[in-house]
Design a protein around this motif. Sequence first.
Motif, short mmCIF file in Angstrom:
data_model
loop_
_atom_site.label_atom_id
_atom_site.label_comp_id
_atom_site.label_asym_id
_atom_site.label_seq_id
_atom_site.Cartn_x
_atom_site.Cartn_y
_atom_site.Cartn_z
N PRO A 72 59.26 11.96 -23.70
CA PRO A 72 60.40 12.06 -22.78
C PRO A 72 60.32 11.01 -21.67
N THR A 73 61.47 10.49 -21.30
CA THR A 73 61.54 9.44 -20.29
C THR A 73 60.74 9.79 -19.04
N ALA A 74 60.84 11.03 -18.57
CA ALA A 74 60.15 11.44 -17.35
C ALA A 74 58.63 11.38 -17.49
N LEU A 75 58.12 11.33 -18.71
CA LEU A 75 56.66 11.33 -18.93
C LEU A 75 56.12 9.97 -19.36
N VAL A 76 56.96 8.95 -19.43
CA VAL A 76 56.51 7.63 -19.89
C VAL A 76 55.33 7.14 -19.07
N GLY A 77 55.43 7.16 -17.77
CA GLY A 77 54.35 6.65 -16.93
C GLY A 77 53.04 7.39 -17.12
N GLU A 78 53.13 8.67 -17.35
CA GLU A 78 51.96 9.53 -17.49
C GLU A 78 51.34 9.48 -18.89
N GLN A 79 52.16 9.36 -19.94
CA GLN A 79 51.65 9.53 -21.30
C GLN A 79 51.71 8.30 -22.21
N ALA A 80 52.43 7.26 -21.83
CA ALA A 80 52.59 6.10 -22.72
C ALA A 80 51.25 5.51 -23.15
N GLY A 81 50.32 5.38 -22.22
CA GLY A 81 49.02 4.79 -22.53
C GLY A 81 48.23 5.58 -23.55
N GLN A 82 48.47 6.89 -23.63
CA GLN A 82 47.75 7.74 -24.58
C GLN A 82 48.43 7.74 -25.95
N LEU A 83 49.74 7.50 -25.98
CA LEU A 83 50.51 7.62 -27.22
C LEU A 83 50.85 6.29 -27.89
N LEU A 84 50.86 5.21 -27.13
CA LEU A 84 51.36 3.94 -27.64
C LEU A 84 50.34 2.83 -27.47
N ASP A 85 50.36 1.89 -28.40
CA ASP A 85 49.51 0.70 -28.37
C ASP A 85 50.36 -0.44 -27.80
N ARG A 86 49.90 -1.07 -26.72
CA ARG A 86 50.69 -2.15 -26.09
C ARG A 86 50.92 -3.34 -27.01
N SER A 87 50.13 -3.47 -28.07
CA SER A 87 50.31 -4.60 -28.98
C SER A 87 51.39 -4.35 -30.03
N VAL A 88 51.95 -3.14 -30.07
CA VAL A 88 52.96 -2.79 -31.06
C VAL A 88 54.31 -2.60 -30.35
N PRO A 89 55.34 -3.35 -30.77
CA PRO A 89 56.66 -3.16 -30.14
C PRO A 89 57.15 -1.72 -30.27
N VAL A 90 57.97 -1.33 -29.30
CA VAL A 90 58.51 0.02 -29.23
C VAL A 90 60.03 -0.06 -29.34
N VAL A 91 60.61 0.91 -30.05
CA VAL A 91 62.06 1.08 -30.11
C VAL A 91 62.35 2.47 -29.58
N THR A 92 63.19 2.55 -28.54
CA THR A 92 63.51 3.83 -27.93
C THR A 92 64.87 4.33 -28.40
N TYR A 93 65.01 5.66 -28.43
CA TYR A 93 66.33 6.25 -28.66
C TYR A 93 66.46 7.55 -27.88
N CYS A 94 67.72 7.92 -27.62
CA CYS A 94 68.02 9.20 -26.98
C CYS A 94 69.16 9.84 -27.77
#
Length: 158
Positions: A72-94
């Motif tokens: 969820p957008t509200a949790l990006v700052g808190e959880q992105a580092g645990q869920l995503l690899d910065r070397s892999v591009p991300v595609v977002t949707y809502c």
Amino acid sequence: MTTITVNPVLRVAPAAPAEAAAHFRAGLAFHTDVSDVAAALAADGEPGFVLVDSRSTEAWDQGHIPGAVHLPTALVGEQAGQLLDRSVPVVTYCWGPGCNGAARAALALAELGYAVKEMLGGFEYWVREGFEFETWQGRERRAPDPLTAPADGGDCGC
């Protein structure tokens, strides 16, 4: 005296071709669409990006794209580092075109150093184009909406 009426389309002249090309090229660097995401996910091998659903848990439970990561957008700052690899591009949707949640999530991820694109159309157009989705009850697929995808399920030629 002759009055020249200019229609609303041409009241502001089109940009020069080089400017237009730069504009549209830049837009494609920031956006992708449902059909392109579906094609990439359906191809053999890794698609080269991670798909992030930026909606609430309630929305996720209503339906989401198979293989998407729920962040969820509200949790990006808190959880992105645990869920995503910065070397892999991300595609977002809502939800869809009337929602800017994917853009807000993309902004938050870009500010954290992720390469990111927004999927135009969101979950709404994923379902309307007839692609499979998941709910807490299992997988579903609806018939393509002929206003958003070819009725025969073929390539739109875009």
